[in-house]
Write an enzyme that holds these catalytic residues in place. Structure first.
Site, PDB file in Angstrom:
ATOM      1  CE  LYS A 163      -3.699  -2.455   2.117  1.00  0.00           C
ATOM      2  NZ  LYS A 163      -4.478  -2.758   3.630  1.00  0.00           N
TER       3      LYS A 163
ATOM      4  CD  GLN B 274      -3.563  -4.551   6.705  1.00  0.00           C
ATOM      5  OE1 GLN B 274      -3.337  -3.456   5.834  1.00  0.00           O
ATOM      6  NE2 GLN B 274      -4.103  -5.581   6.295  1.00  0.00           N
TER       7      GLN B 274
ATOM      8  CG  ASP C 162      -9.582   0.027   5.468  1.00  0.00           C
ATOM      9  OD1 ASP C 162      -9.542  -0.281   4.199  1.00  0.00           O
ATOM     10  OD2 ASP C 162      -8.651  -0.113   6.303  1.00  0.00           O
TER      11      ASP C 162
END
Ligand code: NAP
Length: 316
Positions: free
Chosen positions: A51, A95, A118
């Site tokens: 990422k 994460q 997200d």
């Protein structure tokens, strides 16, 4: 059968992001992502690394913040609060999975919804349900981009989503519903799953069971999107799942890496019936990171009042 090429669509998304990032640079704006990694999970390290690298390649600012496995909920909350207030950070990515001592729900709810790239915060989930697509979970948003790229008709289509998780199945169903598909959501308690799935023009498999969806689930001509990413680790399983022509390369991969990635769909039997199928790898996988970049750009723009919470596609 034609392949839904996620690698290609991810490239198109990244190009679009890079072009807009360059325009914003002219206005002195550089979208920024903070990726927070707690502990030593090897898969999470790989994801976060890729990422951050993708951010760099597209001209976005990025920061990788690594914390010890024994970090407490309170410590992580303090970090999130700090990131919420930092001007150069537009997106905060925590994460998952987090270590068991951390209250993941509390952490995700502490992220400023405007920086929630997200799309997991209750505000963004609520907005999505109401039909406003602010920051939408990356994997289902990527699937929509792919279906739209290939002009797969969604309005009026019978869509069956297998899986009801908060990160894939539920948001996927909402995005399809807003594009006027007739949506059925299936899960482990669905009675006669193959019969329900056989009604579908569009099947989204997000289950987490290698090659579970076989040709018997698929109506002739259906479009099949395979979200699954499962590691298969034995030669017997590889032989069961893959037709002879793919054996050798899969077995070689298994010998080299100790696993080969398999979706939730059995390619051998589904290819015979589907009109379109997304492969694994090279289907949904590459779209998730590309969509994360797009969400970071979107967050940067929305926070500055540039653009509106446009749908990923116009609702007509
Ligand atoms: P999850 O949270 O484990 O959810 C799996 C869903 O599948 C659940 O709703 C479960 O039903 C349902 N299910 C399990 N067994 C079933 C069965 N035998 N029949 C019908 N439904 C069944 O998984 P997830 O996070 O949504 O991920 C799903 C898959 O997508 C995994 O393979 C994951 O690795 C992959 N994934 C890929 C990406 C990507 O970037 N490509 C991103 C995210 C996830 P219940 O709710 O009844 O338990």
């Amino acid at each position: 059968m034609q392949a839904l090429n996620g690698t290609l669509v991810a490239g198109v998304i990244r190009q679009g992001v890079a072009a807009r990032v360059e325009e914003l640079a002219g206005q002195g704006i550089r979208p920024g992502l903070a990726a927070v990694l707690v502990g030593e999970n090897p898969a999470s390290k790989v994801y976060v690394g890729s990422k951050v690298r993708t951010c760099q390649s597209l001209g976005l600012y990025s920061e990788k913040i690594e914390l010890a496995a024994e970090t407490t909920t309170e410590e992580l909350l303090r970090l999130v609060e700090e990131l919420n207030h930092r001007e150069e950070i537009d997106g905060i990515l925590i994460q998952l999975p987090l270590p068991p001592q951390i209250d993941a729900r509390r952490i995700l709810e502490a992220v400023d919804p405007a920086k929630d790239v997200d799309g997991f915060h209750a505000n963004n989930v609520g907005r999505l349900v109401q039909g406003e697509e602010w920051l939408v979970p990356c994997t289902p948003a990527g699937v929509i981009e792919m279906l739209e790229h290939y002009r797969i008709p969604l309005a009026g289509a019978q869509a069956v989503v297998i899986g009801r998780s908060d990160i894939v199945g539920k948001p996927m169903a909402m995005l399809l519903l807003h594009r006027h598909a007739t949506v059925t959501i299936c899960h482990s308690r669905t009675r006669d799953l193959p019969a329900v799935v056989r009604q579908a023009d569009l099947i989204i498999a997000a289950i987490g069971r290698p090659a579970m969806v076989t040709g018997d689930y698929v109506r002739e001509g259906a479009v099949v999107v395979d979200v699954g990413m499962n590691k298969v680790t034995t030669p017997e399983e590889v032989r069961r799942i893959f037709p002879d022509r793919d054996h050798a390369s899969r077995l070689a991969e298994l010998a080299q890496r100790g696993y080969t990635l398999v979706g939730d769909v059995e390619p051998r039997s589904v290819e015979e019936r589907a009109s379109w199928l997304s492969p694994v790898p090279g289907g949904v996988g590459p779209l998730t990171i590309a969509t994360l970049m797009k969400n970071t750009l979107r967050a940067a723009q929305l926070r500055r009042g540039l653009g509106r919470p446009a749908s990923l596609a116009p609702r007509s």
